[in-house]
Design an enzyme around this catalytic site. Sequence first.
Site, PDB file in Angstrom:
ATOM      1  N   ASP A  94     -23.678   1.462 -50.176  1.00 33.32           N
ATOM      2  CA  ASP A  94     -22.471   1.878 -48.855  1.00 33.32           C
ATOM      3  C   ASP A  94     -22.182   0.523 -47.590  1.00 33.32           C
ATOM      4  O   ASP A  94     -22.157   0.785 -46.706  1.00 33.32           O
ATOM      5  CB  ASP A  94     -22.329   3.033 -47.979  1.00 33.32           C
ATOM      6  CG  ASP A  94     -22.081   4.071 -49.252  1.00 33.32           C
ATOM      7  OD1 ASP A  94     -21.351   3.989 -50.390  1.00 33.32           O
ATOM      8  OD2 ASP A  94     -22.778   5.419 -48.967  1.00 33.32           O
ATOM      9  N   LYS A 135     -20.232  -3.950 -49.900  1.00 30.67           N
ATOM     10  CA  LYS A 135     -20.475  -4.758 -50.891  1.00 30.67           C
ATOM     11  C   LYS A 135     -19.215  -4.467 -51.649  1.00 30.67           C
ATOM     12  O   LYS A 135     -19.007  -5.686 -51.750  1.00 30.67           O
ATOM     13  CB  LYS A 135     -21.005  -3.949 -52.300  1.00 30.67           C
ATOM     14  CG  LYS A 135     -22.456  -3.631 -51.825  1.00 30.67           C
ATOM     15  CD  LYS A 135     -23.503  -3.238 -53.168  1.00 30.67           C
ATOM     16  CE  LYS A 135     -22.899  -1.479 -53.537  1.00 30.67           C
ATOM     17  NZ  LYS A 135     -23.307  -0.893 -51.978  1.00 30.67           N
ATOM     18  N   GLY A 182     -18.482   3.914 -54.574  1.00 30.08           N
ATOM     19  CA  GLY A 182     -17.439   4.221 -53.800  1.00 30.08           C
ATOM     20  C   GLY A 182     -17.521   3.074 -52.662  1.00 30.08           C
ATOM     21  O   GLY A 182     -17.985   2.323 -52.316  1.00 30.08           O
ATOM     22  N   HIS A 183     -16.155   1.532 -53.369  1.00 33.58           N
ATOM     23  CA  HIS A 183     -16.653   0.670 -52.745  1.00 33.58           C
ATOM     24  C   HIS A 183     -14.982   0.443 -51.953  1.00 33.58           C
ATOM     25  O   HIS A 183     -14.248   0.421 -53.047  1.00 33.58           O
ATOM     26  CB  HIS A 183     -16.740  -0.134 -53.901  1.00 33.58           C
ATOM     27  CG  HIS A 183     -17.812  -0.534 -54.311  1.00 33.58           C
ATOM     28  ND1 HIS A 183     -18.267  -1.152 -55.510  1.00 33.58           N
ATOM     29  CD2 HIS A 183     -19.440   0.284 -54.180  1.00 33.58           C
ATOM     30  CE1 HIS A 183     -19.754  -0.684 -55.951  1.00 33.58           C
ATOM     31  NE2 HIS A 183     -19.846  -0.293 -55.002  1.00 33.58           N
ATOM     32  N   GLN A 190     -24.235   0.992 -56.110  1.00 32.01           N
ATOM     33  CA  GLN A 190     -25.778   1.881 -55.639  1.00 32.01           C
ATOM     34  C   GLN A 190     -26.609   0.836 -54.286  1.00 32.01           C
ATOM     35  O   GLN A 190     -25.749  -0.388 -53.578  1.00 32.01           O
ATOM     36  CB  GLN A 190     -26.499   2.032 -56.077  1.00 32.01           C
ATOM     37  CG  GLN A 190     -26.187   3.658 -56.422  1.00 32.01           C
ATOM     38  CD  GLN A 190     -24.895   3.490 -58.215  1.00 32.01           C
ATOM     39  OE1 GLN A 190     -25.525   2.569 -58.992  1.00 32.01           O
ATOM     40  NE2 GLN A 190     -23.614   3.701 -57.408  1.00 32.01           N
TER      41      GLN A 190
HETATM   42  P1  GDP Z   1     -19.731  -0.324 -50.460  1.00 29.16           P
HETATM   43  O1  GDP Z   1     -20.119   1.002 -51.462  1.00 29.16           O
HETATM   44  O2  GDP Z   1     -20.722  -0.891 -50.297  1.00 29.16           O
HETATM   45  O3  GDP Z   1     -18.613  -0.797 -51.298  1.00 29.16           O
HETATM   46  O4  GDP Z   1     -19.669   0.250 -49.208  1.00 29.16           O
HETATM   47  P2  GDP Z   1     -18.739   1.170 -48.594  1.00 29.16           P
HETATM   48  O5  GDP Z   1     -16.889   0.870 -49.080  1.00 29.16           O
HETATM   49  O6  GDP Z   1     -18.580   2.957 -49.350  1.00 29.16           O
HETATM   50  O7  GDP Z   1     -18.440   1.646 -47.461  1.00 29.16           O
HETATM   51  C1  GDP Z   1     -18.864   0.710 -46.062  1.00 29.16           C
HETATM   52  C2  GDP Z   1     -17.120   1.146 -45.327  1.00 29.16           C
HETATM   53  O8  GDP Z   1     -17.448   0.445 -44.241  1.00 29.16           O
HETATM   54  C3  GDP Z   1     -16.364   1.496 -46.348  1.00 29.16           C
HETATM   55  O9  GDP Z   1     -15.552   2.098 -45.587  1.00 29.16           O
HETATM   56  C4  GDP Z   1     -15.259  -0.497 -45.170  1.00 29.16           C
HETATM   57  O10 GDP Z   1     -14.012  -0.449 -45.178  1.00 29.16           O
HETATM   58  C5  GDP Z   1     -15.964  -0.678 -44.125  1.00 29.16           C
HETATM   59  N1  GDP Z   1     -16.773  -1.829 -43.928  1.00 29.16           N
HETATM   60  C6  GDP Z   1     -17.328  -2.811 -44.225  1.00 29.16           C
HETATM   61  N2  GDP Z   1     -17.547  -3.921 -43.302  1.00 29.16           N
HETATM   62  C7  GDP Z   1     -16.987  -3.563 -42.287  1.00 29.16           C
HETATM   63  C8  GDP Z   1     -17.169  -4.108 -41.080  1.00 29.16           C
HETATM   64  O11 GDP Z   1     -17.963  -5.230 -40.371  1.00 29.16           O
HETATM   65  N3  GDP Z   1     -16.745  -3.710 -39.728  1.00 29.16           N
HETATM   66  C9  GDP Z   1     -16.623  -1.913 -40.095  1.00 29.16           C
HETATM   67  N4  GDP Z   1     -16.101  -1.212 -39.131  1.00 29.16           N
HETATM   68  N5  GDP Z   1     -16.665  -1.596 -41.539  1.00 29.16           N
HETATM   69  C10 GDP Z   1     -16.205  -2.054 -42.469  1.00 29.16           C
HETATM   70  P1  IMO Z   2     -21.587   2.471 -53.998  1.00 27.21           P
HETATM   71  O1  IMO Z   2     -21.988   1.862 -54.537  1.00 27.21           O
HETATM   72  C1  IMO Z   2     -24.862   5.494 -51.669  1.00 27.21           C
HETATM   73  C2  IMO Z   2     -26.589   8.763 -53.950  1.00 27.21           C
HETATM   74  C3  IMO Z   2     -26.027   9.612 -53.718  1.00 27.21           C
HETATM   75  C4  IMO Z   2     -27.857  10.404 -54.191  1.00 27.21           C
HETATM   76  C5  IMO Z   2     -27.860   9.422 -55.096  1.00 27.21           C
HETATM   77  C6  IMO Z   2     -27.980   9.861 -56.320  1.00 27.21           C
HETATM   78  O2  IMO Z   2     -20.847   3.313 -53.320  1.00 27.21           O
HETATM   79  O3  IMO Z   2     -23.223   1.960 -52.345  1.00 27.21           O
HETATM   80  P2  IMO Z   2     -25.969  10.161 -58.268  1.00 27.21           P
HETATM   81  O4  IMO Z   2     -24.443  10.534 -58.286  1.00 27.21           O
HETATM   82  O5  IMO Z   2     -25.983   8.905 -58.956  1.00 27.21           O
HETATM   83  O6  IMO Z   2     -27.146  10.538 -59.782  1.00 27.21           O
HETATM   84  O7  IMO Z   2     -27.069  10.230 -56.446  1.00 27.21           O
HETATM   85  O8  IMO Z   2     -27.717   8.525 -55.134  1.00 27.21           O
HETATM   86  N1  IMO Z   2     -25.699   7.371 -54.584  1.00 27.21           N
HETATM   87  C7  IMO Z   2     -24.453   6.686 -53.209  1.00 27.21           C
HETATM   88  N2  IMO Z   2     -25.532   6.374 -52.337  1.00 27.21           N
HETATM   89  N3  IMO Z   2     -23.495   4.254 -52.374  1.00 27.21           N
HETATM   90  C8  IMO Z   2     -23.362   4.994 -53.699  1.00 27.21           C
HETATM   91  O9  IMO Z   2     -22.889   3.547 -54.439  1.00 27.21           O
HETATM   92  C9  IMO Z   2     -24.299   5.971 -54.532  1.00 27.21           C
HETATM   93  N4  IMO Z   2     -24.483   6.333 -55.786  1.00 27.21           N
HETATM   94  C10 IMO Z   2     -25.316   7.410 -55.893  1.00 27.21           C
HETATM   95  O10 IMO Z   2     -26.058  10.002 -52.913  1.00 27.21           O
HETATM   96  O11 IMO Z   2     -28.302  10.785 -53.267  1.00 27.21           O
HETATM   97 MG    MG Z   3     -19.989   3.187 -51.277  1.00 26.99          MG
END
Ligand code: GDP
Ligand code: IMO
Ligand code: MG
Length: 423
Positions: free
Chosen positions: A13, A16, A40-41, A224
């Site tokens: 998270d 990415k 979840g991206h 991840q």
């Molecule tokens: P990922 O799994 O690495 O793609 O990240 P996620 O989407 O799960 O979580 C990142 C969160 O941060 C999302 O809600 C993005 O919209 C948000 N985000 C990414 N870059 C920025 C930033 O520079 N500032 C803010 N406020 N939100 C950001």
């Molecule tokens: P993105 O790509 C954050 C975490 C789960 C748990 C562990 C194992 O959005 O960054 P699993 O269901 O994979 O067996 O869970 O890994 N986890 C993540 N945490 N971002 C993710 O993906 C994750 N995918 C799995 O919360 O701790």
């Molecule tokens: Mg994510």
Amino acid sequence: MANVILVGAQWGDEGKGKIIDVLTEQSEIVVRTQGGNNAGHTVFVGKDKYVLHLIPSGILRKDKVCVIGNGVVLDPVGLVKELDGLAKLGVTVTPDNLQISETAHVVFPWHRELDGARESRKGKDRIGTTKRGIGPTYGDKAARVGFRVIDLIHRERFPVRLQERLAENNEVIKALGGTPLDYDAILAEYTAAADRLRPFVTNTVVYLHEATRRGANILFEGAQGTFLDIDHGTYPYVTSSNTTAGGASTGSGVPPNRMDKVVGVMKAYTTRVGEGPLPTENAEISDLLHGMGREFGATTGRARRCGWFDAVATRHAAMVNGIDELAITNVDGLDSVKTIQVCVAYEVDGRRLKHLPSDCEILAACVPVYESFPGWQTPTDHITRWEDLPVNCRHYLLSIAQMTGARLTITSVGPAREQTMFL
Ligand code: GDP
Ligand code: IMO
Ligand code: MG
């Protein structure tokens, strides 16, 4: 842009999805190589929000080809739902812009059942998985009893193998106190999904090899993060795939000597969702970010645990991934903080550690040693040029990049495309 591997340098998270979307502009092909719909991206295009789980984040840009590589575990029913969701949002996905590897492994309902049942039995020692069946699916792959996409779309072979595998898995489900699953229901659901997905299925290894030969720019979208890696993460509190840079090769069939650069994405602070050690976890910063409505999981909606930036961890991430360049996101999350802490070492049992200990129990006992940085206490989310960032902010970002050991090239101050600065 050449062939770029993008990885998460923390616990997932890191933002990415947003950075992939930005970098896709300069690429032709975007490939997912590991993980499944546990990811979840999040990507914003204007005011529209998209959360991608299995489909690469490059799908939102026109004329780009997205590939779900062989290293991914694919839930076919989930993927069809994701395709339908994108169609509703006006994103057209066809075999011209999405290819699915015929050798990716398939997630079944029993994998999800077993994921949930094992978590319940672990009680307080649970991993906190996303319950998407990821661990059991990779387990079957390693045990050589898994289904690959070619098995799923094979009209004669699929029903027979389904019967065999379901019989064994129902025994396990019963032994764990669960309710056996129904063959006809799974057959109907999976056959319908297979019919939808068949046109997208291809030999992606050959496709990517040919693309490499003609010099296409390929972006490898990590899912991840480093400390969720099955080998390099905080085992057993990890996911079941190689989330580090090496996974991009094994999960796509593109060999290491065809890779040109590794970009690490990290937040300006730390978050983790799920259980396991998080040395810099801190209630003050958690409350601050949650109070702003931020840091809730994109896949499960769970509140993410938050802490100060951990340079011991990111330095380790730079080492195991070979990170050349850094993207730092969510800088704006620290806008109101007066004094920012950065973990520069750990202390445990009277010893000072400069490296992450491999034993999770020792990591959990580590006390961070902090260095303080003055905050900038002014909004940054409207800033579009690096030079215009407050001086304390630039100092902080350059310092954490230097501690990590890679060159800072991208800074993000908001979720939108425009809120991105290149150095
Ligand atoms: P990922 O799994 O690495 O793609 O990240 P996620 O989407 O799960 O979580 C990142 C969160 O941060 C999302 O809600 C993005 O919209 C948000 N985000 C990414 N870059 C920025 C930033 O520079 N500032 C803010 N406020 N939100 C950001
Ligand atoms: P993105 O790509 C954050 C975490 C789960 C748990 C562990 C194992 O959005 O960054 P699993 O269901 O994979 O067996 O869970 O890994 N986890 C993540 N945490 N971002 C993710 O993906 C994750 N995918 C799995 O919360 O701790
Ligand atoms: Mg994510």
